[in-house]
Motif scaffolding. Sequence first.
Motif, PDB file in Angstrom:
ATOM      1  N   GLY A 173      -5.400  13.199 -30.752  1.00  0.00           N
ATOM      2  CA  GLY A 173      -5.122  14.593 -30.378  1.00  0.00           C
ATOM      3  C   GLY A 173      -6.245  15.090 -29.495  1.00  0.00           C
ATOM      4  N   ALA A 174      -5.907  15.452 -28.255  1.00  0.00           N
ATOM      5  CA  ALA A 174      -6.926  15.893 -27.287  1.00  0.00           C
ATOM      6  C   ALA A 174      -6.842  17.399 -27.058  1.00  0.00           C
ATOM      7  N   GLY A 175      -6.393  18.133 -28.074  1.00  0.00           N
ATOM      8  CA  GLY A 175      -6.321  19.592 -27.971  1.00  0.00           C
ATOM      9  C   GLY A 175      -7.658  20.221 -28.341  1.00  0.00           C
ATOM     10  N   THR A 176      -7.594  21.439 -28.867  1.00  0.00           N
ATOM     11  CA  THR A 176      -8.838  22.178 -29.114  1.00  0.00           C
ATOM     12  C   THR A 176      -9.725  21.476 -30.142  1.00  0.00           C
TER      13      THR A 176
ATOM     14  N   LEU B 135      -5.114  32.194 -31.439  1.00  0.00           N
ATOM     15  CA  LEU B 135      -5.635  32.509 -32.772  1.00  0.00           C
ATOM     16  C   LEU B 135      -5.935  31.250 -33.580  1.00  0.00           C
ATOM     17  N   LEU B 136      -5.435  30.126 -33.096  1.00  0.00           N
ATOM     18  CA  LEU B 136      -5.758  28.861 -33.762  1.00  0.00           C
ATOM     19  C   LEU B 136      -7.030  28.280 -33.152  1.00  0.00           C
ATOM     20  N   GLU B 137      -7.216  28.556 -31.863  1.00  0.00           N
ATOM     21  CA  GLU B 137      -8.304  27.906 -31.130  1.00  0.00           C
ATOM     22  C   GLU B 137      -9.689  28.069 -31.763  1.00  0.00           C
ATOM     23  N   PRO B 138     -10.082  29.305 -32.164  1.00  0.00           N
ATOM     24  CA  PRO B 138     -11.459  29.407 -32.674  1.00  0.00           C
ATOM     25  C   PRO B 138     -11.682  28.570 -33.933  1.00  0.00           C
ATOM     26  N   MET B 139     -10.685  28.544 -34.838  1.00  0.00           N
ATOM     27  CA  MET B 139     -10.875  27.755 -36.066  1.00  0.00           C
ATOM     28  C   MET B 139     -10.719  26.264 -35.785  1.00  0.00           C
ATOM     29  N   SER B 140      -9.898  25.928 -34.793  1.00  0.00           N
ATOM     30  CA  SER B 140      -9.767  24.515 -34.430  1.00  0.00           C
ATOM     31  C   SER B 140     -11.075  24.009 -33.828  1.00  0.00           C
ATOM     32  N   GLU B 141     -11.710  24.851 -33.044  1.00  0.00           N
ATOM     33  CA  GLU B 141     -12.998  24.435 -32.466  1.00  0.00           C
ATOM     34  C   GLU B 141     -14.006  24.163 -33.585  1.00  0.00           C
ATOM     35  N   VAL B 142     -14.073  25.106 -34.546  1.00  0.00           N
ATOM     36  CA  VAL B 142     -15.032  24.939 -35.656  1.00  0.00           C
ATOM     37  C   VAL B 142     -14.671  23.690 -36.473  1.00  0.00           C
ATOM     38  N   ALA B 143     -13.372  23.531 -36.794  1.00  0.00           N
ATOM     39  CA  ALA B 143     -12.959  22.381 -37.616  1.00  0.00           C
ATOM     40  C   ALA B 143     -13.232  21.071 -36.879  1.00  0.00           C
ATOM     41  N   GLY B 144     -13.020  21.069 -35.573  1.00  0.00           N
ATOM     42  CA  GLY B 144     -13.282  19.859 -34.792  1.00  0.00           C
ATOM     43  C   GLY B 144     -14.745  19.462 -34.874  1.00  0.00           C
TER      44      GLY B 144
ATOM     45  N   ALA C 100      -6.186  14.992 -35.242  1.00  0.00           N
ATOM     46  CA  ALA C 100      -6.261  16.331 -34.628  1.00  0.00           C
ATOM     47  C   ALA C 100      -4.989  16.635 -33.852  1.00  0.00           C
ATOM     48  N   VAL C 101      -3.843  16.212 -34.404  1.00  0.00           N
ATOM     49  CA  VAL C 101      -2.571  16.402 -33.686  1.00  0.00           C
ATOM     50  C   VAL C 101      -1.901  17.695 -34.121  1.00  0.00           C
ATOM     51  N   LEU C 102      -1.053  18.197 -33.273  1.00  0.00           N
ATOM     52  CA  LEU C 102      -0.258  19.380 -33.626  1.00  0.00           C
ATOM     53  C   LEU C 102       1.018  19.417 -32.803  1.00  0.00           C
ATOM     54  N   VAL C 103       2.129  19.656 -33.491  1.00  0.00           N
ATOM     55  CA  VAL C 103       3.378  20.049 -32.841  1.00  0.00           C
ATOM     56  C   VAL C 103       3.608  21.471 -33.355  1.00  0.00           C
ATOM     57  N   PRO C 104       3.382  22.498 -32.505  1.00  0.00           N
ATOM     58  CA  PRO C 104       3.310  23.870 -33.021  1.00  0.00           C
ATOM     59  C   PRO C 104       4.463  24.261 -33.945  1.00  0.00           C
TER      60      PRO C 104
ATOM     61  N   LEU D  56      -0.397  31.197 -41.781  1.00  0.00           N
ATOM     62  CA  LEU D  56       0.619  30.979 -42.820  1.00  0.00           C
ATOM     63  C   LEU D  56       0.944  29.497 -43.034  1.00  0.00           C
ATOM     64  N   HIS D  57       1.060  28.739 -41.951  1.00  0.00           N
ATOM     65  CA  HIS D  57       1.374  27.304 -42.049  1.00  0.00           C
ATOM     66  C   HIS D  57       2.524  27.053 -43.023  1.00  0.00           C
ATOM     67  N   LEU D  58       3.603  27.840 -42.879  1.00  0.00           N
ATOM     68  CA  LEU D  58       4.681  27.778 -43.865  1.00  0.00           C
ATOM     69  C   LEU D  58       5.415  26.437 -43.884  1.00  0.00           C
TER      70      LEU D  58
ATOM     71  N   MET E 188     -11.409  23.796 -43.598  1.00  0.00           N
ATOM     72  CA  MET E 188     -12.730  23.300 -43.209  1.00  0.00           C
ATOM     73  C   MET E 188     -13.655  24.403 -42.682  1.00  0.00           C
ATOM     74  N   PRO E 189     -13.153  25.346 -41.857  1.00  0.00           N
ATOM     75  CA  PRO E 189     -14.073  26.361 -41.311  1.00  0.00           C
ATOM     76  C   PRO E 189     -14.693  27.265 -42.370  1.00  0.00           C
ATOM     77  N   ALA E 190     -14.197  27.210 -43.612  1.00  0.00           N
ATOM     78  CA  ALA E 190     -14.818  28.005 -44.681  1.00  0.00           C
ATOM     79  C   ALA E 190     -16.262  27.554 -44.911  1.00  0.00           C
TER      80      ALA E 190
ATOM     81  N   ILE F 283      -7.821  16.649 -39.768  1.00  0.00           N
ATOM     82  CA  ILE F 283      -7.844  18.099 -39.540  1.00  0.00           C
ATOM     83  C   ILE F 283      -6.419  18.653 -39.645  1.00  0.00           C
ATOM     84  N   SER F 284      -5.446  17.854 -39.239  1.00  0.00           N
ATOM     85  CA  SER F 284      -4.063  18.341 -39.209  1.00  0.00           C
ATOM     86  C   SER F 284      -3.408  18.381 -40.599  1.00  0.00           C
ATOM     87  N   ILE F 285      -4.194  18.227 -41.641  1.00  0.00           N
ATOM     88  CA  ILE F 285      -3.668  18.275 -43.012  1.00  0.00           C
ATOM     89  C   ILE F 285      -3.004  19.626 -43.311  1.00  0.00           C
TER      90      ILE F 285
HETATM   91  N1  LIG Z   1      -8.081  21.526 -41.682  1.00  0.00           N
HETATM   92  C1  LIG Z   1      -8.557  22.650 -41.176  1.00  0.00           C
HETATM   93  O1  LIG Z   1      -9.422  23.301 -41.756  1.00  0.00           O
HETATM   94  C2  LIG Z   1      -8.073  23.137 -39.839  1.00  0.00           C
HETATM   95  C3  LIG Z   1      -8.769  24.129 -39.133  1.00  0.00           C
HETATM   96  C4  LIG Z   1      -8.302  24.514 -37.856  1.00  0.00           C
HETATM   97  C5  LIG Z   1      -7.151  23.911 -37.326  1.00  0.00           C
HETATM   98  N2  LIG Z   1      -6.506  22.965 -38.077  1.00  0.00           N
HETATM   99  C6  LIG Z   1      -5.307  22.265 -37.599  1.00  0.00           C
HETATM  100  O2  LIG Z   1      -5.664  21.206 -36.715  1.00  0.00           O
HETATM  101  C7  LIG Z   1      -4.469  20.811 -36.038  1.00  0.00           C
HETATM  102  C8  LIG Z   1      -4.783  20.632 -34.560  1.00  0.00           C
HETATM  103  O3  LIG Z   1      -5.037  21.910 -33.986  1.00  0.00           O
HETATM  104  P1  LIG Z   1      -5.443  22.075 -32.452  1.00  0.00           P
HETATM  105  O4  LIG Z   1      -5.733  23.513 -32.258  1.00  0.00           O
HETATM  106  O5  LIG Z   1      -6.422  21.064 -32.057  1.00  0.00           O
HETATM  107  O6  LIG Z   1      -4.039  21.761 -31.744  1.00  0.00           O
HETATM  108  P2  LIG Z   1      -3.782  21.587 -30.183  1.00  0.00           P
HETATM  109  O7  LIG Z   1      -2.374  22.020 -29.942  1.00  0.00           O
HETATM  110  O8  LIG Z   1      -4.849  22.198 -29.366  1.00  0.00           O
HETATM  111  O9  LIG Z   1      -3.876  20.006 -29.988  1.00  0.00           O
HETATM  112  C9  LIG Z   1      -2.983  19.135 -30.628  1.00  0.00           C
HETATM  113  C10 LIG Z   1      -2.832  17.910 -29.760  1.00  0.00           C
HETATM  114  O10 LIG Z   1      -2.024  16.967 -30.483  1.00  0.00           O
HETATM  115  C11 LIG Z   1      -1.321  16.257 -29.493  1.00  0.00           C
HETATM  116  N3  LIG Z   1      -0.250  15.486 -30.088  1.00  0.00           N
HETATM  117  C12 LIG Z   1       0.960  15.901 -30.552  1.00  0.00           C
HETATM  118  N4  LIG Z   1       1.666  14.855 -31.000  1.00  0.00           N
HETATM  119  C13 LIG Z   1       0.867  13.759 -30.829  1.00  0.00           C
HETATM  120  C14 LIG Z   1       1.037  12.363 -31.081  1.00  0.00           C
HETATM  121  N5  LIG Z   1       2.168  11.888 -31.602  1.00  0.00           N
HETATM  122  N6  LIG Z   1       0.004  11.520 -30.773  1.00  0.00           N
HETATM  123  C15 LIG Z   1      -1.134  12.000 -30.239  1.00  0.00           C
HETATM  124  N7  LIG Z   1      -1.331  13.301 -29.955  1.00  0.00           N
HETATM  125  C16 LIG Z   1      -0.340  14.158 -30.248  1.00  0.00           C
HETATM  126  C17 LIG Z   1      -0.858  17.332 -28.519  1.00  0.00           C
HETATM  127  O11 LIG Z   1      -0.455  16.809 -27.284  1.00  0.00           O
HETATM  128  C18 LIG Z   1      -2.118  18.178 -28.431  1.00  0.00           C
HETATM  129  O12 LIG Z   1      -2.942  17.795 -27.349  1.00  0.00           O
HETATM  130  C19 LIG Z   1      -3.446  21.913 -36.355  1.00  0.00           C
HETATM  131  O13 LIG Z   1      -2.585  21.494 -37.388  1.00  0.00           O
HETATM  132  C20 LIG Z   1      -4.305  23.057 -36.834  1.00  0.00           C
HETATM  133  O14 LIG Z   1      -3.600  23.968 -37.651  1.00  0.00           O
HETATM  134  C21 LIG Z   1      -6.937  22.583 -39.305  1.00  0.00           C
END
Ligand SMILES: NC(=O)c1ccc[n+]([C@@H]2O[C@H](COP(=O)([O-])OP(=O)(O)OC[C@H]3O[C@@H](n4cnc5c(N)ncnc54)[C@H](O)[C@@H]3O)[C@@H](O)[C@H]2O)c1
Length: 371
Positions: free
Chosen positions: A175-178, A129-138, A238-242, A95-97, A301-303, A267-269
């Motif tokens: 961003g060092a997440g997924t 549920l975010l992880e698989p698409m985040s992996e692909v987008a990454g 690649a940052v996220l604050v859930p 949803l990303h509301l 992006m994963p589309a 990616i975080s757009i």
């Molecule tokens: N554009 C697309 O097509 C697409 C596809 C999949 C996911 N996404 C999005 O990508 C984004 C990242 O997803 P994710 O699964 O990797 O998230 P994640 O939670 O696994 O990782 C996010 C990381 O950002 C870090 N972070 C937060 N604030 C930060 C800051 N100020 N400076 C540096 N790092 C910071 C967190 O500590 C975390 O490690 C999300 O918004 C997700 O919805 C986009």
Amino acid sequence: MIIGVPRERKTLEKRVALTPDGAHQLVEHGHRVLIEENAGLGADFSNDAFHEAGAEIVSTLKDVWTKAELVVKVKEPHETEYEFFRPGLALFDYLHLASMPDVTKAMLDGGMTGIAYELVQLADGRLPLLEPMSEVAGKLSVLNGSFYLLSQNEGRGVLLGGAVGVPRSNVTIIGAGTSGRAACEMAFGMGAHVTVLDVNTAKLEALKFDFSNQITTAYSTPAAIRRILQTTDLLIGAVLVPGAAAPRIITRDMIKEMPKGSAFVDISIDQGGCAETIRATSLEDPVYIEEGVLHYGVCNMPAQTARTSTMALTSATLPYITQLADTGIQEALLKYPLLRNALNTHKGKLTNQAVSDAVGVEYTSIDAALG
Ligand SMILES: NC(=O)c1ccc[n+]([C@@H]2O[C@H](COP(=O)([O-])OP(=O)(O)OC[C@H]3O[C@@H](n4cnc5c(N)ncnc54)[C@H](O)[C@@H]3O)[C@@H](O)[C@H]2O)c1
């Protein structure tokens, strides 16, 4: 329960919310699965494949939305879907509301129950549920970014891995997440010099260890970002604050100081983006130049890898869709904390504090909304 799967309407969005195998599992559990005609074609899943799995093919969007009790989708609802919103109907979806005030309003006006894939969170903080698409987008962020660095695309004309006698290019990932980890894997594999920044040092430590100390890590501060961007060829956000809008940690001035023709894939757009200069683009027209830097802001992006993404997505969502269908929506929300905490809208109430802060609509606690 009747579960509906519409064809996605977003530009060039070819994923579908369920594979035939996923539909088959739900049918085996005694549910009806309605698939809009041709919904799976973009991911190479034919109507026949869904039919053989026990799903029913329906010819219109209206049929799906009006007959279903639970709609599962990939991307946020399209404006042509708002008219079907009603109390008692649940939508389970990305949803990303926080970055979608119009969708939020439509869901609240319609009294819909909206449960967000991206807010299903495990006790250890992971977002399954975010992880698989985040992996692909990454992974795609590096492929897409390296393409836009090519000379014919107005990029710097650099090859990520360099060449004999020519240094490697610099890829910076914030961003060092997924998604950041997947981007790191891809960029490292292509021979780039990779720097990863995060505010979570445990994640940086794990990444450095996993890449045998052959990447650079840095704590994310404005000064560190500014310094590193001055020599960056490809920047990946690649940052996220859930639940919340992405923090705007990259200023216009920092972008201005990057080399001309460098590329920025944010990616975080989908959460609004992490730079002052980024705006959402589409797969049809993915890139624009701002301050001499190519900006890529595609929210889906994963589309681009619809089949891989559909299979990865269904593997992650199916257990939760099954719980919702087997238990009933209201009961499942009461019984399963992971689903309850992902509730965003219910009977006209907005039940997520971060979304409420972002869109300026009054917050109601989940317990109060569920009654
Ligand atoms: N554009 C697309 O097509 C697409 C596809 C999949 C996911 N996404 C999005 O990508 C984004 C990242 O997803 P994710 O699964 O990797 O998230 P994640 O939670 O696994 O990782 C996010 C990381 O950002 C870090 N972070 C937060 N604030 C930060 C800051 N100020 N400076 C540096 N790092 C910071 C967190 O500590 C975390 O490690 C999300 O918004 C997700 O919805 C986009």
